[in-house]
Motif scaffolding. Structure first.
Motif, short mmCIF file in Angstrom:
data_model
loop_
_atom_site.label_atom_id
_atom_site.label_comp_id
_atom_site.label_asym_id
_atom_site.label_seq_id
_atom_site.Cartn_x
_atom_site.Cartn_y
_atom_site.Cartn_z
N GLU A 1 0.84 -1.18 0.11
CA GLU A 1 0.19 -0.10 0.14
C GLU A 1 0.70 1.18 -0.05
OE1 GLU A 1 -2.39 -0.73 3.44
OE2 GLU A 1 -3.81 -2.09 2.24
N ALA A 2 2.05 1.25 0.85
CA ALA A 2 2.84 2.35 0.87
C ALA A 2 3.66 2.58 -0.36
CB ALA A 2 3.72 2.28 2.16
N PHE A 3 4.06 1.72 -1.11
CA PHE A 3 4.64 1.54 -2.23
C PHE A 3 3.79 2.28 -3.20
CE2 PHE A 3 6.27 -0.07 -6.43
CZ PHE A 3 7.72 0.33 -6.31
N LEU A 4 2.56 1.71 -3.50
CA LEU A 4 1.58 2.21 -4.49
C LEU A 4 1.38 3.63 -4.43
CD1 LEU A 4 -0.97 -1.07 -4.94
CD2 LEU A 4 1.08 -0.33 -6.47
N ALA A 5 1.35 4.05 -3.01
CA ALA A 5 0.95 5.49 -2.73
C ALA A 5 1.98 6.28 -3.32
CB ALA A 5 0.61 5.81 -1.23
N ARG A 6 3.29 5.84 -3.18
CA ARG A 6 4.73 6.57 -3.67
C ARG A 6 4.48 6.74 -5.21
NH1 ARG A 6 9.81 6.45 0.09
NH2 ARG A 6 10.69 7.24 -1.94
N LEU A 7 3.93 5.94 -6.04
CA LEU A 7 4.08 6.11 -7.55
C LEU A 7 3.70 7.28 -8.06
CD1 LEU A 7 2.80 2.58 -8.48
CD2 LEU A 7 5.04 3.23 -8.19
N ARG A 8 4.20 8.08 -8.88
CA ARG A 8 4.08 9.24 -9.30
C ARG A 8 2.51 9.01 -9.80
NH1 ARG A 8 8.32 10.69 -13.76
NH2 ARG A 8 6.31 10.07 -14.82
N PRO A 9 1.70 10.29 -9.30
CA PRO A 9 -0.01 9.96 -9.81
C PRO A 9 0.04 9.75 -11.31
CG PRO A 9 0.63 11.81 -8.32
CD PRO A 9 1.75 11.22 -8.51
N GLY A 10 0.64 10.59 -12.05
CA GLY A 10 0.34 10.44 -13.60
C GLY A 10 0.64 9.17 -14.05
N ASP A 11 1.46 8.19 -13.40
CA ASP A 11 1.83 6.94 -13.88
C ASP A 11 0.96 5.82 -13.65
OD1 ASP A 11 4.21 7.67 -14.77
OD2 ASP A 11 5.34 7.17 -13.02
N ILE A 12 -0.46 6.26 -12.98
CA ILE A 12 -1.33 5.15 -12.80
C ILE A 12 -2.56 5.63 -13.56
CG2 ILE A 12 -2.68 4.00 -10.98
CD1 ILE A 12 0.10 3.10 -11.20
N TYR A 13 -3.35 4.70 -14.13
CA TYR A 13 -4.68 5.15 -14.61
C TYR A 13 -5.42 3.85 -14.82
CZ TYR A 13 -2.43 3.53 -19.19
OH TYR A 13 -2.00 2.58 -20.21
N SER A 14 -6.62 4.13 -15.10
CA SER A 14 -7.84 2.86 -15.31
C SER A 14 -7.83 2.70 -16.71
CB SER A 14 -9.06 2.99 -14.55
OG SER A 14 -8.73 2.93 -12.96
N ALA A 15 -8.15 1.50 -17.25
CA ALA A 15 -8.52 1.12 -18.66
C ALA A 15 -8.73 -0.30 -18.88
CB ALA A 15 -7.28 1.67 -19.52
N ASP A 16 -9.48 -0.61 -19.96
CA ASP A 16 -9.88 -1.84 -20.37
C ASP A 16 -8.74 -2.76 -20.59
OD1 ASP A 16 -12.54 -2.06 -19.58
OD2 ASP A 16 -13.23 -0.87 -21.45
N TYR A 17 -8.58 -3.78 -20.28
CA TYR A 17 -7.47 -4.77 -20.76
C TYR A 17 -8.07 -5.99 -21.27
CZ TYR A 17 -3.21 -7.04 -20.55
OH TYR A 17 -2.12 -7.70 -21.22
N ARG A 18 -7.64 -6.22 -22.34
CA ARG A 18 -7.96 -7.48 -23.05
C ARG A 18 -6.40 -8.25 -23.49
NH1 ARG A 18 -12.59 -9.07 -25.56
NH2 ARG A 18 -13.42 -7.22 -25.29
N GLY A 19 -6.45 -9.67 -23.03
CA GLY A 19 -5.37 -10.07 -23.38
C GLY A 19 -5.39 -11.89 -23.47
N LEU A 20 -4.31 -12.52 -23.72
CA LEU A 20 -4.29 -13.83 -23.69
C LEU A 20 -3.53 -14.11 -22.42
CD1 LEU A 20 -3.15 -14.60 -27.53
CD2 LEU A 20 -5.40 -14.86 -26.45
N TYR A 21 -4.41 -15.02 -21.83
CA TYR A 21 -4.01 -15.26 -20.25
C TYR A 21 -3.57 -16.73 -20.01
CZ TYR A 21 -4.13 -14.39 -15.32
OH TYR A 21 -3.78 -14.41 -14.07
N CYS A 22 -2.50 -16.92 -19.38
CA CYS A 22 -2.25 -18.28 -18.73
C CYS A 22 -2.57 -18.17 -17.35
CB CYS A 22 -0.84 -18.77 -19.32
SG CYS A 22 -0.41 -20.33 -18.52
N THR A 23 -3.54 -19.05 -16.85
CA THR A 23 -3.61 -19.31 -15.34
C THR A 23 -2.47 -19.81 -14.69
OG1 THR A 23 -4.88 -21.22 -15.70
CG2 THR A 23 -6.14 -19.30 -15.13
N GLY A 24 -1.70 -20.48 -15.42
CA GLY A 24 -0.44 -21.51 -14.88
C GLY A 24 0.45 -20.42 -14.63
N CYS A 25 0.87 -19.48 -15.31
CA CYS A 25 1.66 -18.21 -15.24
C CYS A 25 1.20 -16.91 -14.57
CB CYS A 25 2.11 -17.72 -16.62
SG CYS A 25 3.09 -19.17 -17.68
N GLU A 26 -0.24 -16.90 -14.54
CA GLU A 26 -0.74 -15.65 -13.99
C GLU A 26 -0.39 -14.54 -14.78
OE1 GLU A 26 -2.55 -15.29 -10.61
OE2 GLU A 26 -2.37 -17.10 -9.94
#
Ligand SMILES: [Zn+2]
Length: 485
Positions: free
Chosen positions: A105-130
Motif C-alpha cells: 500500500e505504501a509503495f503504490l501510494a508513492r508512485l507518481r500519480p500520472g503513472d497510474i490510470y484505469s483502462a480496459d484490458y484484453r489479453g491472452l492469459y495463462c492461469t498457470g503463469c498468471e
C-alpha cells in the motif's frame, strides 16, 4: 563497491512443494552473501514465498483444504529447504504477512500519480503463469511455458505507465548502473527495452481471483496483480516503509538472483516502478539458467521434480551445494541427475579434498603434530575473486580444486611419510607445514560454498596437536576408508 550488500532470491509460488531448481537459486544467493561477509561487508540475505497467486486457490481446491492452510504448509517447506541447504538467511518474507500488505500500500501510494490510470484490458492469459501473453509470444495460441491453451480475458483494471520509462531504463542498463549478468541476458534486456515499452496492467479483477490477494488500495473490486505485489517483497523485508528500510535499500549494493524466465519483471518492470516511486534501482540482476533432466526443464508440475532434501539426506548438504555451484553452469541450462551428483561427490569430495585432508592430518599426527603451525590465511588463488565478481561460481571453485590438485602433487614429490618412517620428524614437519597452511587457505576461501566442510577442515588444522581428521566425505562404495597415506 559499497560495504553493504543486499542479496535476494526470487520468491517462488507455493502452489506446490519446492524442487531442485529452486535449490540452485538459494545456494547461488547464499554463496554471494557469504562471500560478501567473508570480505567484511554488512550483508542481508533474503528469500521468501509468493503466496497471493490465484493458482494457490486452484491448488487448495484440488486438495480440499483452505488456501491459507495450503500456503502455510508449502511456505514452511520452502523455508525448511533453505535451512537444509545451510542458506544463511537474514529474513524470510511471506507475502501474506500483514507487514507486506502495508508495504505494498505504501509503495503504490508513492508512485507518481500520472503513472497510474484505469483502462480496459484484453489479453491472452495463462492461469498457470498468471500472466498475459502477446500473440507473438504464444505458441499456436498456447502458453510457451505450460503448453496449455491461453484464454482471452477482458477486464477493467489499473495500469502503470511503463511507456514513459524506456529511455531512462535503457540508459541505466547500458551504463551498467543496473548490471544484468550475464552479458547475453543484458543484450536481451536492452533489445526488449529498445523496441519500446507498453503500459502494464497492475491489478486484477478481485472476483476472478476468488478474493485472494492484496486489495487494491481504494478499489476493493481489484486486487494488486500478484507479480507487482511480489516484487515489493524486496522492500518489505527491509521494514519498508519504516525508518531503516529506505536507508539500507539506498546504501546497499542490491543483488537480485533470479531465473531466466523472470528477467522482464526484474530488469524492466521493477526498476521502472522504483523510478516512479522515487527509490533507487537495483545494482545487479544475476540471471541463472534452469536445471534439466535429460534435456527437459525440471519444474514443480513435472513428475520428475526431484525433492532436493532427499539428496541432502543421501549425500550431505555440502555435496548438493558443491554440485549446484561447481558443476552447474551458472547462466545456462545444466543437466541434473543423481548419477552426476554421485560422480561429482566421488571425484571432487571423497577422493579430492576429503582424501587430501585425511592424508595431511594423518601425516601431521605421525610427524609430531603439536609443532605444526598454520600461518595466516593466504591470498585467494589466482582468478578466484575475478570469478566471483562475475558470479562464475563454477570457475571460483575450479581455482580451489586446482590448488587441491597442486597440494596432492607436491605431497607426492615431498613424500613426508618417508621422513616419518625413518624418524626424520623435523624434515617431515618442514614439508608438511606449508601444505597445511595452504589447505587452510583453500578451506577459508571455500567457506562461501561449502561452509560445513570448510569449518571442519579449518577446525582440524587449528587443533593442537593435529590429529587425523575423520573422513569429511566418506567413500560411498566402500564403507571403510583405506589408509592411503
Ligand atoms: Zn503458462
Amino acid at each position: 563497491m559499497t560495504q553493504h550488500a543486499y542479496v535476494t532470491t526470487t520468491i517462488p509460488y507455493v502452489n506446490a512443494p519446492p524442487h531442485i531448481g529452486f535449490a540452485l537459486e538459494l545456494v547461488q544467493a547464499d554463496a554471494i552473501a557469504r562471500y560478501h561477509r567473508l570480505l567484511g561487508r554488512t550483508v542481508r540475505l533474503q528469500s521468501g514465498t509468493d503466496e497471493n497467486a490465484f493458482k494457490n486457490v486452484l491448488s487448495a481446491e484440488a486438495r480440499g483444504i483452505s488456501v491459507q492452510q495450503l500456503v502455510d504448509e508449502n511456505s514452511a517447506r520452502f523455508r525448511a529447504l533453505a535451512d537444509a541447504l545451510d542458506v544463511s538467511l537474514d529474513h524470510f518474507q511471506r507475502t501474506t504477512d500483514l507487514a507486506h500488505r502495508k508495504a505494498v500500500e505504501a509503495f503504490l501510494a508513492r508512485l507518481r500519480p500520472g503513472d497510474i490510470y484505469s483502462a480496459d484490458y484484453r489479453g491472452l492469459y495463462c492461469t498457470g503463469c498468471e500472466d498475459f501473453y502477446l500473440e507473438t509470444d504464444a505458441v499456436d495460441g498456447r502458453c510457451p511455458e505450460h503448453g496449455t491453451a491461453l484464454v482471452e480475458v477482458a477486464e477493467h483494471n489499473r495500469f502503470f505507465r511503463l511507456s514513459a520509462y524506456p529511455t531512462q531504463l535503457h540508459e541505466l542498463v547500458a551504463a551498467r548502473r543496473i548490471r544484468v549478468v550475464p552479458e547475453a541476458r543484458e543484450r536481451e534486456v536492452l533489445s526488449f527495452i529498445g523496441r519500446g515499452l507498453s503500459d502494464i496492467s497492475i491489478s486484477r479483477d478481485a472476483a476472478r481471483s476468488a478474493g485472494w490477494g492484496i486489495p487494491y488500495p481504494g478499489d476493493p473490486a481489484q486486487v494488486v496483480y500478484v507479480w507487482i505485489d511480489a516484487l515489493i517483497n524486496y522492500l518489505t523485508g527491509l521494514g519498508f516503509p519504516h525508518g531503516g528500510a529506505d536507508r539500507f535499500w539506498n546504501q546497499a549494493s542490491t543483488c537480485h538472483v533470479i531465473g531466466k524466465n523472470v528477467w522482464k519483471f526484474h530488469a524492466v518492470y521493477w526498476p521502472a516502478l522504483l523510478l516512479s516511486a522515487g527509490l533507487p534501482v537495483p545494482d545487479q540482476i544475476v540471471v541463472h539458467g534452469f536445471l534439466t533432466n535429460e534435456g527437459k526443464k525440471i519444474s514443480k508440475s513435472s513428475g520428475d521434480a526431484a525433492d532436493p532434501i532427499e539428496y541432502v539426506d543421501a549425500l550431505g548438504v555440502d555435496a548438493v551445494r558443491h554440485f549446484l555451484l561447481r558443476h552447474v553452469r551458472p547462466f545456462e541450462d545444466s543437466d541434473f541427475s543423481r548419477a552426476r551428483l554421485e560422480a561429482a561427490y566421488d571425484a571432487d569430495l571423497a577422493h579430492g579434498i576429503g582424501n587430501l585432508t585425511s592424508r595431511l592430518t594423518a601425516l601431521c599426527e605421525s610427524a609430531g603434530a603439536s609443532a605444526i603451525k598454520v600461518d595466516e590465511v593466504q591470498l585467494a588463488p589466482p582468478g578466484y575473486h575475478e570469478a566471483l565478481e562475475s558470479f562464475r561460481f563454477d570457475l571460483a571453485l575450479t581455482t580451489l580444486w586446482d590448488e587441491v590438485a597442486r597440494l596432492n602433487r607436491e605431497l607426492g614429490v615431498l613424500r613426508p611419510w618417508e621422513d616419518v618412517k625413518h624418524g626424520r620428524f623435523t624434515e617431515a614437519r618442514a614439508s608438511l607445514e606449508p601444505l597445511v597452511t595452504r589447505l587452510d587457505s583453500v578451506a577459508y576461501w571455500l567457506s562461501p560454498f561449502l561452509p560445513r566442510a570448510a569449518e571442519r577442515i579449518r577446525g582440524a588444522l587449528a587443533a593442537t596437536p593435529i590429529r587425523r581428521a575423520a573422513p569429511l566425505f566418506p567413500s560411498r562404495a566402500q564403507p571403510e576408508v583405506r589408509a592411503s597415506a
